[in-house]
Design a protein around this motif. Structure first.
Motif, PDB file in Angstrom:
ATOM      1  N   PRO A 195      -3.189   8.883  -4.062  1.00 14.54           N
ATOM      2  CA  PRO A 195      -1.929   8.699  -3.336  1.00 14.54           C
ATOM      3  C   PRO A 195      -1.298  10.035  -2.956  1.00 14.54           C
ATOM      4  O   PRO A 195      -1.366  10.993  -3.726  1.00 14.54           O
ATOM      5  N   VAL A 196      -0.704  10.084  -1.757  1.00 12.64           N
ATOM      6  CA  VAL A 196       0.033  11.280  -1.314  1.00 12.64           C
ATOM      7  C   VAL A 196       1.319  10.853  -0.616  1.00 12.64           C
ATOM      8  O   VAL A 196       1.417   9.752  -0.087  1.00 12.64           O
ATOM      9  N   GLY A 197       2.292  11.756  -0.599  1.00 11.23           N
ATOM     10  CA  GLY A 197       3.503  11.543   0.184  1.00 11.23           C
ATOM     11  C   GLY A 197       4.527  10.668  -0.511  1.00 11.23           C
ATOM     12  O   GLY A 197       4.311  10.176  -1.624  1.00 11.23           O
ATOM     13  N   ALA A 249       3.649   5.612  -2.924  1.00  9.27           N
ATOM     14  CA  ALA A 249       4.893   6.352  -3.189  1.00  9.27           C
ATOM     15  C   ALA A 249       5.174   6.400  -4.688  1.00  9.27           C
ATOM     16  O   ALA A 249       5.718   7.380  -5.194  1.00  9.27           O
ATOM     17  N   GLY A 250       4.795   5.340  -5.398  1.00  7.42           N
ATOM     18  CA  GLY A 250       4.978   5.287  -6.849  1.00  7.42           C
ATOM     19  C   GLY A 250       3.902   6.052  -7.603  1.00  7.42           C
ATOM     20  O   GLY A 250       3.863   6.031  -8.825  1.00  7.42           O
ATOM     21  N   LYS A 251       3.015   6.706  -6.875  1.00  7.98           N
ATOM     22  CA  LYS A 251       1.937   7.538  -7.449  1.00  7.98           C
ATOM     23  C   LYS A 251       1.005   6.746  -8.364  1.00  7.98           C
ATOM     24  O   LYS A 251       0.489   7.269  -9.348  1.00  7.98           O
ATOM     25  N   VAL A 252       0.798   5.473  -8.029  1.00  2.85           N
ATOM     26  CA  VAL A 252      -0.162   4.663  -8.790  1.00  2.85           C
ATOM     27  C   VAL A 252      -1.562   5.135  -8.386  1.00  2.85           C
ATOM     28  O   VAL A 252      -1.911   5.082  -7.201  1.00  2.85           O
ATOM     29  N   PRO A 253      -2.379   5.624  -9.351  1.00  2.00           N
ATOM     30  CA  PRO A 253      -3.652   6.275  -9.015  1.00  2.00           C
ATOM     31  C   PRO A 253      -4.645   5.394  -8.254  1.00  2.00           C
ATOM     32  O   PRO A 253      -5.376   5.888  -7.401  1.00  2.00           O
ATOM     33  N   ALA A 265       4.204   7.540   2.575  1.00  2.00           N
ATOM     34  CA  ALA A 265       3.256   7.529   1.455  1.00  2.00           C
ATOM     35  C   ALA A 265       2.029   6.692   1.798  1.00  2.00           C
ATOM     36  O   ALA A 265       2.125   5.663   2.461  1.00  2.00           O
ATOM     37  N   ASP A 266       0.864   7.154   1.364  1.00  2.00           N
ATOM     38  CA  ASP A 266      -0.372   6.409   1.610  1.00  2.00           C
ATOM     39  C   ASP A 266      -1.449   6.892   0.644  1.00  2.00           C
ATOM     40  O   ASP A 266      -1.273   7.888  -0.061  1.00  2.00           O
ATOM     41  N   TYR A 267      -2.553   6.190   0.636  1.00  2.00           N
ATOM     42  CA  TYR A 267      -3.721   6.609  -0.132  1.00  2.00           C
ATOM     43  C   TYR A 267      -4.679   7.321   0.805  1.00  2.00           C
ATOM     44  O   TYR A 267      -4.890   6.865   1.928  1.00  2.00           O
ATOM     45  N   THR A 268      -5.270   8.421   0.337  1.00  2.00           N
ATOM     46  CA  THR A 268      -6.145   9.191   1.219  1.00  2.00           C
ATOM     47  C   THR A 268      -7.592   8.708   1.172  1.00  2.00           C
ATOM     48  O   THR A 268      -8.365   8.982   2.072  1.00  2.00           O
ATOM     49  N   VAL A 269      -7.957   7.980   0.099  1.00  2.00           N
ATOM     50  CA  VAL A 269      -9.342   7.514  -0.010  1.00  2.00           C
ATOM     51  C   VAL A 269      -9.359   5.986  -0.005  1.00  2.00           C
ATOM     52  O   VAL A 269      -8.612   5.342  -0.742  1.00  2.00           O
ATOM     53  N   ARG A 287       0.849  -1.197   0.000  1.00  2.00           N
ATOM     54  CA  ARG A 287       0.000   0.000   0.000  1.00  2.00           C
ATOM     55  C   ARG A 287       0.888   1.251   0.000  1.00  2.00           C
ATOM     56  O   ARG A 287       0.667   2.194  -0.758  1.00  2.00           O
ATOM     57  N   SER A 288       1.902   1.234   0.838  1.00  2.00           N
ATOM     58  CA  SER A 288       2.821   2.362   0.960  1.00  2.00           C
ATOM     59  C   SER A 288       3.677   2.521  -0.300  1.00  2.00           C
ATOM     60  O   SER A 288       3.852   3.633  -0.819  1.00  2.00           O
ATOM     61  N   ILE A 289       4.207   1.414  -0.819  1.00  2.00           N
ATOM     62  CA  ILE A 289       5.064   1.461  -2.012  1.00  2.00           C
ATOM     63  C   ILE A 289       4.271   1.962  -3.228  1.00  2.00           C
ATOM     64  O   ILE A 289       4.749   2.807  -3.988  1.00  2.00           O
ATOM     65  N   TYR A 290       3.069   1.445  -3.414  1.00  2.00           N
ATOM     66  CA  TYR A 290       2.281   1.843  -4.590  1.00  2.00           C
ATOM     67  C   TYR A 290       1.860   3.308  -4.497  1.00  2.00           C
ATOM     68  O   TYR A 290       1.802   4.018  -5.495  1.00  2.00           O
TER      69      TYR A 290
END
Length: 194
Positions: free
Chosen positions: A147-149, A125-129, A154-158, A120-123
């Motif tokens: 994705p943010v951060g 960070a890779g800005k995968v939508p 890095a994490d997804y906000t939604v 979840r964190s890696i994806y």
């Protein structure tokens, strides 16, 4: 203990030259090499169902495709990679995360923490939508978007959780995923993720 840049480079070289037995998936996740045995039939049928539902005029799907997340010292191999039909490079072993629209992981008994945690964190960070976790242990799908951060932050906000049987609205891809055929893994102890 902190890994130095030299160690990380050596890890990537080692990873790229490893001889992997048939039926074993191998991933590089933040400098750590992870091996997985071949998946269950339940797992493979879910992946197939998702792939067949994707509108093929607009989307291409790939399996066993290594993703390059440059900032992350990571080369994950998601269960399914979805990208626009003209988005990716012509050739090469690695697909840059920037061209990916959605990554799909189907949870197996041994991948729960990885799929919900480090990936979840890696994806993100890779800005995968969009990152879709399909979980046949607890019979739900978790769709992560926005994705943010970077790095460990890095994490997804939604986050949207949908039970098996209900459709998953994949707005980014312009369709709803039918989950009514998804089966569950028998005899695996439920967990409490996400």
């Amino acid at each position: 203990m902190e890994m130095t840049a030299v160690d990380e480079r050596r890890m990537t070289e080692l990873f790229e030259n490893l001889e992997v037995p048939e039926g074993v998936t191998i991933e590089l996740l933040r400098g750590e090499i992870v091996m997985m045995a071949g998946p269950d039939l339940v797992h493979n049928r879910i992946v197939r169902s998702v792939a067949l539902q994707l509108p093929s005029d607009r989307w291409e799907w790939l399996m066993t495709q290594d993703i390059d997340i440059l900032s992350e010292q990571s080369e994950p191999v998601p269960d399914l990679v979805v990208l626009g039909s003209d988005a990716g490079p012509e050739s090469g072993r690695l697909l840059p995360s920037e061209v990916v629209t959605m990554l799909v992981e189907v949870v197996s008994k041994n991948s729960v923490d990885r799929d919900y945690g480090i990936k979840r964190s890696i994806y993100a960070a890779g800005k995968v939508p969009a990152y879709l976790i399909i979980d046949p242990i607890v019979a739900h799908c978790v769709l992560l978007t926005e994705p943010v951060g970077g790095g460990d932050e890095a994490d997804y906000t939604v986050q949207r959780i949908t039970k098996f049987g209900d459709p998953v609205p994949l707005d980014l891809l312009g369709f709803e995923l039918d989950t009514s055929e998804f089966k569950t893994l028998p005899g695996v102890r439920p967990h409490r993720r996400p």
